[in-house]
Scaffold this active site. Structure first.
Site, short mmCIF file in Angstrom:
data_model
loop_
_atom_site.label_atom_id
_atom_site.label_comp_id
_atom_site.label_asym_id
_atom_site.label_seq_id
_atom_site.Cartn_x
_atom_site.Cartn_y
_atom_site.Cartn_z
N TYR A 142 -28.55 -21.42 -3.87
CA TYR A 142 -27.67 -21.80 -4.98
C TYR A 142 -28.34 -22.82 -5.91
CZ TYR A 142 -23.71 -19.43 -2.73
OH TYR A 142 -22.88 -18.49 -2.18
N LYS A 193 -31.47 -15.62 9.15
CA LYS A 193 -31.99 -14.25 9.01
C LYS A 193 -33.49 -14.36 9.21
CE LYS A 193 -31.30 -9.90 8.00
NZ LYS A 193 -30.65 -8.99 8.95
N ASP A 226 -26.11 -11.03 9.92
CA ASP A 226 -25.38 -9.76 9.92
C ASP A 226 -24.61 -9.61 11.24
OD1 ASP A 226 -27.97 -9.76 10.91
OD2 ASP A 226 -28.41 -7.69 10.38
N ASP A 250 -21.14 -19.91 2.93
CA ASP A 250 -20.12 -19.58 1.94
C ASP A 250 -19.38 -18.31 2.38
OD1 ASP A 250 -18.65 -19.60 -0.35
OD2 ASP A 250 -20.29 -19.17 -1.72
N ASP A 254 -15.49 -17.93 4.51
CA ASP A 254 -14.37 -17.17 3.94
C ASP A 254 -13.92 -16.09 4.91
OD1 ASP A 254 -14.39 -18.62 1.58
OD2 ASP A 254 -14.22 -16.84 0.31
#
Ligand code: NAD
Length: 362
Positions: A142, A193, A226, A250, A254
């Site tokens: 970000y 990852k 994942d 993020d 959620d």
């Protein structure tokens, strides 16, 4: 108690409606013996852009730096979606996180027993969920440079962002996560990852080393993002504390929020070494803004986190959480958590009910 300063930033959309309910409680608590604070209001997001031409005025940053805690509503909305990226309301939010160096975002996802049936998942999967997602907040993709959209020589356009973490950025958020795990069930899962992205390979290395060196008592595991997204739906109770990068956190937080029934129920704390900001995890909900139906409970629970982490008032924090539980027990629900047999109320009535429960010392 020393005199504290709180900066309140209502922002846009439902931000002003939900923060108004928090203000009632803060004003009432502030009138009680032993509690002394000054509350100021400031501008951020689209409403700051409308008033000053920028989504994060310098004055807001200066006042936030001096405050003991900042309470934020939400920013954003379709009115500002066509602005250049640098002027969008969301840049105000990223900007204040960066300016205050709020690198550690705590997002607890707890299922309220009264709301289990509001979750889209089966009762046996969500019952008893209590996950703390620790998200890195001031670095990663970000914020990474270079970033942008360019036009290539052959006329095609190319968008690019940069994922980068330094070892100290990883270590400081991991340290907070290990500390959080110690106060819970002593289990930490680091999500990355590392099989594809070098940066998160480094992430795994640094978290492992820190665990071995300083937190051998905390059970550390690693999971690819994942798989983590899948495991959160398959068996969320396996998780206690999760630590992960800005982008993965993020998304996963959620996802975790939906396990609990509604995004309107979840608070968050964003902590740095000198400042702290508290906000519900949801956005400005333009689809329901102005209708008086937004759920204010995530914001009230964010106030509880603020009292606990920044204002040295853990008993008052407990009281707010008990009051929220009490109104849920009474069967009061805003539209987003409505269930058969419950009584639907709007934002103000929900805020008033929590206030009444507080005043009656439930
Ligand atoms: P959102 O969280 O605003 O809304 C998603 C859905 O959840 C909507 O249907 C909304 O009505 C509902 N919802 C959210 N909060 C609710 C509440 N308290 N009570 C009842 N229902 C609630 O996400 P979005 O629609 O993707 O984004 C809307 C705007 O908010 C965008 O401009 C986005 O950039 C911004 N945003 C801001 C923040 C923030 O300020 N921290 C976070 C996320 C999104």
């Amino acid at each position: 108690m020393t005199h504290k300063h709180i900066l309140v930033l209502p922002g846009d959309g439902i931000g002003r409606e939900i923060v108004a309910e928090a203000m009632k409680i803060l004003d009432w608590l502030g009138s009680r013996p032993g509690i002394q604070w000054t509350i100021e209001e400031g501008l951020i997001g689209g409403s700051a852009y409308d008033a000053t031409g920028v989504p994060l005025p310098e004055e807001t940053v200066n006042r936030a730096r001096k405050a003991d805690a900042v309470l934020l509503g939400a920013v954003g909305g379709p009115k500002w979606d066509r602005l250049d990226f640098s002027l969008r309301p969301e840049r105000g939010l990223l900007g204040i996180r960066k300016a205050l160096d709020l690198y550690c975002n705590l997002r607890p996802a707890q299922v309220f027993a009264q709301l289990i049936d509001a979750s889209p998942l089966k009762r046996e999967i969500v019952e008893g969920i209590d996950v703390m997602v620790v998200r890195e907040l001031s670095s990663g993709i970000y914020f990474g440079e270079p970033r942008g959209i360019e036009t290539l020589a052959d006329g095609r356009r190319r968008g690019f962002n940069t994922l980068s973490y330094t070892t100290d950025e990883i270590e400081r958020v991991a340290r907070r996560a290990f500390e959080a795990a110690r106060k819970r069930k002593n289990k930490l899962c680091s999500v990355d990852k590392a099989n594809v992205l070098e940066t998160t390979g480094l992430w795994r290395e640094v978290v492992s080393e820190l665990g071995r060196r300083d937190y051998p008592d905390v059970t550390l595991s690693h999971m690819y993002v994942d798989n983590a997204a899948m495991q959160l739906l398959r068996n969320p109770r396996q998780f206690d504390c999760i630590v992960t990068t800005n982008l993965f956190g993020d998304i996963l937080s959620d996802e975790a929020s939906m396990l609990t029934g509604s995004i309107g129920m979840l608070p968050s704390a964003s902590l740095g070494d000198h400042n702290a900001l508290y906000e519900p995890i949801h956005g400005s909900a333009p689809d329901i803004a102005g209708k008086g139906i937004a759920n204010p409970l995530a914001t009230l629970l964010s106030v509880a986190m603020m009292l606990r982490h920044s204002l040295e008032l853990p008993k008052e924090a407990d009281r707010i959480e008990r009051a929220v539980n009490h109104v849920l027990d009474q069967g009061l629900r805003t539209a987003d958590i409505m269930q058969p047999g419950a009584r639907e109320v709007g934002t103000v009535a929900m805020g008033d009910a929590v206030m009444k429960a507080l005043q009656e010392e439930v």
